[in-house]
Design a protein around this motif. Structure first.
Motif, PDB file in Angstrom:
ATOM      1  N   VAL A  77       0.849  -1.201   0.000  1.00  0.00           N
ATOM      2  CA  VAL A  77       0.000   0.000   0.000  1.00  0.00           C
ATOM      3  C   VAL A  77       0.875   1.237   0.000  1.00  0.00           C
ATOM      4  O   VAL A  77       2.061   1.192   0.360  1.00  0.00           O
ATOM      5  CB  VAL A  77      -0.946   0.043   1.225  1.00  0.00           C
ATOM      6  N   ILE A  78       0.267   2.330  -0.402  1.00  0.00           N
ATOM      7  CA  ILE A  78       0.838   3.666  -0.214  1.00  0.00           C
ATOM      8  C   ILE A  78       0.164   4.268   1.012  1.00  0.00           C
ATOM      9  O   ILE A  78      -1.050   4.167   1.170  1.00  0.00           O
ATOM     10  CB  ILE A  78       0.574   4.553  -1.443  1.00  0.00           C
ATOM     11  N   VAL A  79       0.941   4.874   1.886  1.00  0.00           N
ATOM     12  CA  VAL A  79       0.382   5.558   3.053  1.00  0.00           C
ATOM     13  C   VAL A  79       0.629   7.053   2.891  1.00  0.00           C
ATOM     14  O   VAL A  79       1.745   7.478   2.583  1.00  0.00           O
ATOM     15  CB  VAL A  79       0.992   5.050   4.366  1.00  0.00           C
ATOM     16  N   ALA A  80      -0.419   7.832   3.081  1.00  0.00           N
ATOM     17  CA  ALA A  80      -0.306   9.285   2.995  1.00  0.00           C
ATOM     18  C   ALA A  80      -0.867   9.910   4.261  1.00  0.00           C
ATOM     19  O   ALA A  80      -1.897   9.460   4.772  1.00  0.00           O
ATOM     20  CB  ALA A  80      -1.061   9.817   1.775  1.00  0.00           C
ATOM     21  N   SER A  81      -0.186  10.921   4.765  1.00  0.00           N
ATOM     22  CA  SER A  81      -0.699  11.662   5.917  1.00  0.00           C
ATOM     23  C   SER A  81      -0.101  13.056   5.903  1.00  0.00           C
ATOM     24  O   SER A  81       0.833  13.337   5.145  1.00  0.00           O
ATOM     25  CB  SER A  81      -0.369  10.954   7.232  1.00  0.00           C
ATOM     26  N   PHE A  82      -0.670  13.922   6.728  1.00  0.00           N
ATOM     27  CA  PHE A  82      -0.180  15.296   6.797  1.00  0.00           C
ATOM     28  C   PHE A  82       1.248  15.307   7.339  1.00  0.00           C
ATOM     29  O   PHE A  82       1.638  14.449   8.133  1.00  0.00           O
ATOM     30  CB  PHE A  82      -1.103  16.142   7.656  1.00  0.00           C
ATOM     31  N   GLY A  83       2.018  16.313   6.903  1.00  0.00           N
ATOM     32  CA  GLY A  83       3.450  16.325   7.150  1.00  0.00           C
ATOM     33  C   GLY A  83       3.874  16.065   8.576  1.00  0.00           C
ATOM     34  O   GLY A  83       4.788  15.274   8.820  1.00  0.00           O
ATOM     35  N   ASP A  84       3.227  16.726   9.554  1.00  0.00           N
ATOM     36  CA  ASP A  84       3.610  16.544  10.953  1.00  0.00           C
ATOM     37  C   ASP A  84       3.512  15.092  11.394  1.00  0.00           C
ATOM     38  O   ASP A  84       4.328  14.619  12.194  1.00  0.00           O
ATOM     39  CB  ASP A  84       2.711  17.397  11.862  1.00  0.00           C
ATOM     40  N   MET A  85       2.508  14.376  10.879  1.00  0.00           N
ATOM     41  CA  MET A  85       2.266  13.014  11.350  1.00  0.00           C
ATOM     42  C   MET A  85       3.403  12.074  11.016  1.00  0.00           C
ATOM     43  O   MET A  85       3.604  11.065  11.703  1.00  0.00           O
ATOM     44  CB  MET A  85       0.969  12.469  10.754  1.00  0.00           C
ATOM     45  N   LEU A  86       4.177  12.370   9.996  1.00  0.00           N
ATOM     46  CA  LEU A  86       5.236  11.449   9.593  1.00  0.00           C
ATOM     47  C   LEU A  86       6.329  11.328  10.653  1.00  0.00           C
ATOM     48  O   LEU A  86       7.003  10.303  10.734  1.00  0.00           O
ATOM     49  CB  LEU A  86       5.856  11.886   8.257  1.00  0.00           C
ATOM     50  N   ARG A  87       6.479  12.370  11.504  1.00  0.00           N
ATOM     51  CA  ARG A  87       7.555  12.351  12.492  1.00  0.00           C
ATOM     52  C   ARG A  87       7.078  11.947  13.880  1.00  0.00           C
ATOM     53  O   ARG A  87       7.889  11.829  14.801  1.00  0.00           O
ATOM     54  CB  ARG A  87       8.230  13.721  12.562  1.00  0.00           C
ATOM     55  N   VAL A  88       5.777  11.735  14.054  1.00  0.00           N
ATOM     56  CA  VAL A  88       5.271  11.383  15.387  1.00  0.00           C
ATOM     57  C   VAL A  88       5.696   9.953  15.731  1.00  0.00           C
ATOM     58  O   VAL A  88       5.413   9.021  14.983  1.00  0.00           O
ATOM     59  CB  VAL A  88       3.742  11.506  15.450  1.00  0.00           C
ATOM     60  N   PRO A  89       6.363   9.757  16.865  1.00  0.00           N
ATOM     61  CA  PRO A  89       6.863   8.423  17.195  1.00  0.00           C
ATOM     62  C   PRO A  89       5.801   7.516  17.809  1.00  0.00           C
ATOM     63  O   PRO A  89       4.980   7.953  18.614  1.00  0.00           O
ATOM     64  CB  PRO A  89       7.972   8.713  18.212  1.00  0.00           C
ATOM     65  N   ALA A  90       5.816   6.264  17.381  1.00  0.00           N
ATOM     66  CA  ALA A  90       5.025   5.228  18.054  1.00  0.00           C
ATOM     67  C   ALA A  90       5.838   4.694  19.229  1.00  0.00           C
ATOM     68  O   ALA A  90       7.064   4.836  19.288  1.00  0.00           O
ATOM     69  CB  ALA A  90       4.685   4.112  17.088  1.00  0.00           C
ATOM     70  N   ASN A  91       5.154   4.066  20.155  1.00  0.00           N
ATOM     71  CA  ASN A  91       5.797   3.558  21.360  1.00  0.00           C
ATOM     72  C   ASN A  91       6.207   2.104  21.116  1.00  0.00           C
ATOM     73  O   ASN A  91       5.475   1.182  21.450  1.00  0.00           O
ATOM     74  CB  ASN A  91       4.798   3.664  22.522  1.00  0.00           C
ATOM     75  N   VAL A  92       7.366   1.914  20.502  1.00  0.00           N
ATOM     76  CA  VAL A  92       7.812   0.574  20.126  1.00  0.00           C
ATOM     77  C   VAL A  92       9.164   0.273  20.762  1.00  0.00           C
ATOM     78  O   VAL A  92       9.825   1.161  21.310  1.00  0.00           O
ATOM     79  CB  VAL A  92       7.911   0.433  18.585  1.00  0.00           C
ATOM     80  N   ALA A  93       9.564  -0.978  20.668  1.00  0.00           N
ATOM     81  CA  ALA A  93      10.833  -1.394  21.248  1.00  0.00           C
ATOM     82  C   ALA A  93      12.005  -0.756  20.505  1.00  0.00           C
ATOM     83  O   ALA A  93      11.903  -0.422  19.315  1.00  0.00           O
ATOM     84  CB  ALA A  93      10.950  -2.918  21.200  1.00  0.00           C
TER      85      ALA A  93
END
Length: 368
Positions: A77-93
């Motif tokens: 798939v292609i994922v698209a989102s607003f610019g700020d969202m690309l840098r938001v970190p998920a809480n992963v190991a």
């Protein structure tokens, strides 16, 4: 500062303030205008302006971010989102891909977009691939997304919907058991753009139910200072009300077309806010007639591995969003967490209080 703004500032300084007043400005755009204009340094010291929950990027559920990353990395798939969202970190190991930007660097097809129309264009340019549009925003952003949905989407465009409504977060804050000392506020500056879409009436509950002076403001120093003067005068006279200080854009009933499109495309549901929990009737969900475009129904859900709702260890972003501490009160502000290396979403988004304070030069703890 323009003359009229100076006039409002003079009027504010002339008011007899018997005690400190805590004024929450809900909107991230308001916080940016306040900080960049240096209003906190110009107002009397008794006035404390508190950033509120007006950053949709900051409250986007961690599990939605994790899901978007997983689809980008493991689905065609292609994922698209607003610019700020690309840098938001998920809480992963440690060592795992923690943001859409990192997924793109690892080879995933991830696009930063500036408007919903960009997602529509990319989907039409790639008809053989599914495009997942991670839709994040409050009412002002969700209205054009609703218009796009109602007008008709190409069959390959799917939505991962993280849209939220603004006023329920304020209602939750005012009605929570700890709304006294820690989360207390004496007045509210309501968001101008949201009121432009939804109308001013949905903020009536603040003065009528809670007795808290309220004013709707625009984004100039003049409008913000007029709203601050309004709530100070209301507080001084003991007459809590809702005053519209953004009459150039905010009208009774809001924008009827935008509201009709929102009602056509979405149902209002209980929804999670990152670090805060589920807030009643605060989220937008696609209506059943648009289920063909619901990414959650057509792509495999990620099983486990995420810490639903949590902020990273040590991050106090949720308390900043709720106005319980200032950005400089966060344990990581300016040390582990800076714009170049954000730990929490409040340091990522242009509407996040931590990012705004840093951009305006605040480096040390401040009473404001």
């Amino acid at each position: 500062m323009p003359g009229q703004a100076q006039d409002w500032l003079t009027r504010i300084r002339e008011l007899p303030l018997a005690a400190p007043l805590r004024i929450m400005n809900v909107c991230g755009g308001h916080e940016r205008s306040i900080s960049m204009a240096g209003l906190r340094t110009l107002l009397p010291p008794e006035i404390r302006l508190i950033p509120g929950p007006g950053c949709p990027v900051c409250v986007c559920p961690e599990e939605d971010i994790h899901q978007a990353i997983d689809w980008a990395m493991h689905q065609d798939v292609i994922v698209a989102s607003f610019g700020d969202m690309l840098r938001v970190p998920a809480n992963v190991a440690r060592g795992e891909v923690r943001s859409l930007a990192e997924a793109r660097a690892a080879g995933a097809s991830v696009h930063a977009i500036a408007s919903p129309q960009d997602a529509l264009r990319i989907a039409r340019e790639n008809p053989q691939r599914k495009l997942v549009f991670h839709a994040v925003g409050f009412e002002t952003t969700m209205a054009p997304i609703a218009a796009m949905i109602v007008e008709g989407l190409p069959p390959n465009l799917l939505l991962l919907n993280s849209g939220r409504l603004t006023w329920p977060a304020v209602a939750m804050l005012l009605e929570s058991p700890d709304a006294g000392e820690e989360a207390g506020l004496d007045a509210l500056i309501a968001p101008g753009h949201v009121a432009t879409v939804m109308g001013p009436a949905e903020w009536d509950f603040v003065p009528t139910r809670h007795g808290i002076p309220t004013a709707i403001a625009g984004f100039t120093a003049e409008s913000l200072l007029a709203a601050i003067h309004s709530v100070l005068e209301q507080s001084r006279t003991g007459q809590a009300a809702l005053e519209n200080c953004y009459g150039a854009a905010v009208r009774a009933g809001g924008n009827p077309l935008a509201r009709r499109l929102l009602d056509t495309a979405f149902s209002v549901v209980d929804a999670p806010w990152r670090g805060i929990g589920t807030i009643a009737r605060s989220g937008y969900a696609l209506k059943d007639e648009f289920a063909a475009h619901d990414a959650r129904l057509h792509l495999p859900a990620t099983a486990g591995g995420r810490k639903a709702g949590e902020m990273p260890a040590g991050c106090d972003c949720a308390r900043v969003v709720l106005g319980r501490i200032s950005p400089t009160g966060c344990r990581l502000y300016g040390s582990a967490c800076r714009p170049a290396s954000p730990v929490g979403p409040c340091m990522v988004s242009d509407e996040g209080a931590c990012r705004i304070w840093w951009a305006s030069g605040v480096r040390a703890p401040s009473a404001g």
